[in-house]
Structures are given as structure tokens and as C-alpha cells.
Write a protein that holds these residues in place. Structure first.
Motif, PDB file in Angstrom:
ATOM      1  N   VAL A 198       0.838  -1.197   0.000  1.00 18.77           N
ATOM      2  CA  VAL A 198       0.000   0.000   0.000  1.00 18.77           C
ATOM      3  C   VAL A 198       0.874   1.249   0.000  1.00 18.77           C
ATOM      4  O   VAL A 198       1.936   1.284   0.610  1.00 18.77           O
ATOM      5  N   MET A 199       0.430   2.259  -0.774  1.00 20.33           N
ATOM      6  CA  MET A 199       1.061   3.582  -0.731  1.00 20.33           C
ATOM      7  C   MET A 199      -0.044   4.594  -0.503  1.00 20.33           C
ATOM      8  O   MET A 199      -1.054   4.588  -1.201  1.00 20.33           O
ATOM      9  N   VAL A 200       0.140   5.436   0.506  1.00 18.25           N
ATOM     10  CA  VAL A 200      -0.852   6.472   0.831  1.00 18.25           C
ATOM     11  C   VAL A 200      -0.197   7.818   0.543  1.00 18.25           C
ATOM     12  O   VAL A 200       0.760   8.206   1.210  1.00 18.25           O
ATOM     13  N   LEU A 226      -1.252  -4.234  -5.314  1.00 20.91           N
ATOM     14  CA  LEU A 226      -0.964  -2.874  -4.863  1.00 20.91           C
ATOM     15  C   LEU A 226      -2.252  -2.079  -4.674  1.00 20.91           C
ATOM     16  O   LEU A 226      -3.126  -2.080  -5.542  1.00 20.91           O
ATOM     17  N   GLN A 227      -2.352  -1.391  -3.528  1.00 18.70           N
ATOM     18  CA  GLN A 227      -3.467  -0.467  -3.284  1.00 18.70           C
ATOM     19  C   GLN A 227      -2.895   0.947  -3.192  1.00 18.70           C
ATOM     20  O   GLN A 227      -1.966   1.193  -2.415  1.00 18.70           O
ATOM     21  N   LEU A 228      -3.447   1.840  -3.993  1.00 19.18           N
ATOM     22  CA  LEU A 228      -3.017   3.241  -3.964  1.00 19.18           C
ATOM     23  C   LEU A 228      -4.129   4.088  -3.351  1.00 19.18           C
ATOM     24  O   LEU A 228      -5.239   4.152  -3.894  1.00 19.18           O
ATOM     25  N   ILE A 229      -3.834   4.701  -2.212  1.00 15.66           N
ATOM     26  CA  ILE A 229      -4.824   5.535  -1.521  1.00 15.66           C
ATOM     27  C   ILE A 229      -4.429   6.991  -1.721  1.00 15.66           C
ATOM     28  O   ILE A 229      -3.275   7.368  -1.517  1.00 15.66           O
ATOM     29  N   GLY A 230      -5.393   7.807  -2.132  1.00 15.52           N
ATOM     30  CA  GLY A 230      -5.122   9.225  -2.367  1.00 15.52           C
ATOM     31  C   GLY A 230      -5.739   9.664  -3.678  1.00 15.52           C
ATOM     32  O   GLY A 230      -6.294   8.855  -4.428  1.00 15.52           O
TER      33      GLY A 230
END
Length: 376
Positions: A198-200, A226-230
Motif C-alpha cells: 500500500v502507498m498512501v 498494490l493499493q493506492l490511496i489518495g
């Protein structure tokens, strides 16, 4: 401890970022402790914050914006002056470059102590040269209007001293800190066949989701998701890049999430790649839930991430090492667990909210009493 009337001034609250989260957390705690707090900002998105429901007043000054624009900046100056004269705060706490510059000048001219929290200097390593020179000059010129400068990392305090932005007695480091959160009784982080990365981060400069996508595109022979938060202006370009790389099934764009914590709890690896940073709150949030970290070695990041301790640091231009570190953590569940445990211990020891808050309120109190002494 005296009750204070405080203005928290920040350029924008229409995006989720570390500085914005910091302002919200401080404002809530200050209000709970009986202080009178008003948040003043350029653009504001109420749905992202809980200030309104807690009856913390928010004042909008639309002319206050990040880009330099003389007519709007002049208007902001006069509007801020009117706001400060009406509120008559004991102290003005400013955050982010533009609000920091105009707010300190206005506050000082009205005889109000002014604090600037540098969440990352606009003249730090990695910032384009032209912008770096301009903001360095501006910072030096407003130091006379500044009572105290809080840097969120020791790196930033040393940079300010080296660049002679302010004398040592005006500068102090207070590391960012965030609230403890009760652990869920059953942890949902299962050791899946497919580890979740994960990348925030905002999809804006200086964040580098693009480099992470390129690195993972070369690691398709091992399992990961992969989870991309934002959110932000660069998101659509990155979505196209994912599509072109044929990785749509392995990458999820989650947009802004108010409950980032619940996603982090179910993840296995946290990554933050940036061209420059102060002391990223997103990394502290990942440490709080016991995640191993891979991050670019910029700004104060090395004060959070101990290389080979609770994660890996990679230099800005070392793409091969980034790939190697990702590969290492993706395939090794034991290493993830070990580094994650160190992350959580470091968080509990150094980066909780209460010490940060207590040191900050002490700076406010000192600024007020210094001014009172001058008046005697």
C-alpha cells in the motif's frame, strides 16, 4: 496553564495531506483542553475533516492559494488582517509556505506572536532549483516576523541553520506524532499467497507513485497486489500507465479514504516514494499498525525508517535497489513480520501524539510570555 485563543492557519484544507492531518489533530486536542481555536484556510473541503461537527470554526479566504499571485496575495493579506483583528488571537500558528509567509507578516504587524511549522522546506533537496531559490529568499525575509519555527524533523532544523534561514534560538524540532489506536482483537492481516502493498499519498508532486508502478511492472513473476490511496491531478495519467502495463487486475486505485487505518491493518508492506519530504505522517500511520516500510531516503524519512531495521531506505535515483527491496519483502513473510514489529516499537517509543502535542502547546505558551515580557 493559561487558556489561549489560537488561530491555526494553513494554505489549503481541500486535500488530505500530512500538514492538514496535523492541523486537524492539534485543533481538536486544543479545543478539548479548553483553548479557543479557529482554523483559517484558503480552500476547504468539509467532508474530509471532522472540524465542523466538533464546532471548531473554519474561516475561508479563497484568495489564499499555493501559487504566487501578487493581486490575490495582497487581497489575502488584508483579509487575514481583518480576521486577526476580529478574533484577536493570543498566537497565530501557521503551516505551509504561503500561509506561513503572509500569516507571519500580518500577525507580527498586529503584535501577535507567530509560530511557523515547517512540514518540509520549499528549498529542500529535490525541489526544482528556481523554486528553491525563491522560497529560500522569502523564508529569510520573513524570519524577522517570526517568533518561533517548529521543524517536524531534525533534518529540516539543520537545513534551516545551514541555509541561515533563522537563528538557532528560534528553531526547534518537534517530531510529528499521531494518536494511539486500539488494536482490533483479531488482526485481519493474513499471510496470503499475495501480499498487499500500500502507498498512501496525494497524486501530486513530489510523490512518485509512477516509480513504484514501474518497479512492480518488472516483478510480475511473483505474487503481489498494490493499493493506492489518495487523489490528485496526476491520478488519470497513472491509471493509463497501469492499463498500458496490463496491470489493471493487480492494482487498485482507492481514492481518498477517511479510514486509512483499516486498509493499513490488512496490508503487508507500506511504500512511500517521494522527491522530497518533511516527516511523513503516512509512514507513522503505517508504523503504528506494525508494517515494514520501503521509502525514499529524503528529508526526515531516515528519522522514521531505520534501514534494515523497520524497513528499507532507497536513494531517489536507485531504481534497481528499489526493485530488489520490494522483491525481498514480497517473498519473505518472516522478514515482513520482524521489520513490522520494529516499526510498531519505534512508533510507540517516539511518534505518539501526546508528547508532540505537549511540546507544541509549550512553544505557544512561551511565544505568548516572551511577547508579554517585551511589553513590560
Amino acid at each position: 496553564m493559561a487558556v489561549l485563543k489560537i488561530v491555526q492557519l494553513i494554505t489549503r484544507m481541500d486535500k488530505v495531506g500530512g500538514a492538514q492531518k496535523h492541523v486537524e489533530a492539534l485543533s481538536i486536542q486544543l479545543q478539548q483542553d479548553g483553548h479557543e481555536v479557529t482554523v483559517v484556510t484558503g480552500s476547504y473541503q468539509p467532508s474530509l475533516w471532522s472540524l465542523q461537527e466538533l464546532q471548531i470554526p473554519v474561516i475561508n479566504i479563497p484568495s489564499l492559494q499555493r501559487a504566487i499571485h501578487l493581486a490575490k496575495d495582497f487581497r489575502s493579506f488584508w483579509q487575514l488582517r481583518a480576521v486577526f483583528k476580529r478574533i484577536q488571537p493570543d498566537v497565530v500558528a501557521t503551516h505551509s509556505s504561503k500561509a506561513g509567509i503572509i500569516g507571519r507578516i500580518v500577525g507580527s504587524l498586529l503584535g501577535i506572536p507567530t509560530i511557523f511549522t515547517a512540514h518540509s522546506w520549499s528549498f529542500t533537496e529535490g525541489v526544482p532549483q528556481k523554486k528553491k531559490l525563491l522560497y529560500h529568499r522569502m523564508e529569510k525575509s520573513v524570519q524577522l516576523f517570526t517568533t518561533k519555527i517548529i521543524t517536524v524533523s531534525e533534518y529540516d532544523r539543520e537545513l534551516a541553520l545551514m541555509k541561515e534561514v533563522a537563528p538557532a534560538h528560534k528553531l526547534l524540532t518537534i517530531h510529528n506524532g499521531i494518536d494511539l489506536i486500539e488494536k482490533r482483537t483479531t488482526t485481519e492481516r493474513t499471510f496470503l499467497e499475495q501480499p498487499i502493498i500500500v502507498m498512501v499519498a496525494r497524486f501530486e508532486v513530489p510523490k512518485r507513485q509512477d516509480i513504484l508502478l514501474k518497479a512492480l511492472a518488472e516483478l510480475t513473476h511473483i505474487p503481489w497486489h498494490l493499493q493506492l490511496i489518495g487523489d490528485g491531478s496526476l491520478r488519470s495519467d497513472l491509471e493509463k500507465l497501469v492499463e498500458q502495463s496490463g496491470l489493471t487486475a493487480r492494482i487498485t486505485f482507492l481514492g481518498n479514504q477517511l479510514d486509512v487505518h483499516s486498509y493499513l491493518e490488512k496490508s503487508h508492506i507500506f511504500v512511500l516514494l517521494s522527491d522530497w519530504e518533511g516527516l511523513p505522517i503516512s509512514i507513522i500511520e503505517a508504523m503504528r499498525v506494525g508494517l515494514p516500510i520501503i521509502a525514499t531516503n529524503v528529508g526526515g524519512v531516515k528519522e522514521l525508517v531505520e534501514d534494515h531495521g523497520n524497513g528499507f531506505l532507497v536513494e531517489r535515483d536507485n531504481f534497481e535497489l528499489l526493485k530488489q527491496r520490494l522483491h525481498q519483502l514480497i517473498i519473505d513473510a518472516d522478514l515482513r513480520q520482524q521489520m513490522g514489529n520494529v516499526s510498531e516499537c519505534r512508533y510507540l517509543q517516539y511518534f505518539t501524539f501526546t508528547p508532540m502535542y505537549q511540546k507544541t502547546i509549550m512553544v505557544y505558551q512561551q511565544a505568548v510570555s516572551e511577547l508579554a515580557k517585551k511589553g513590560d
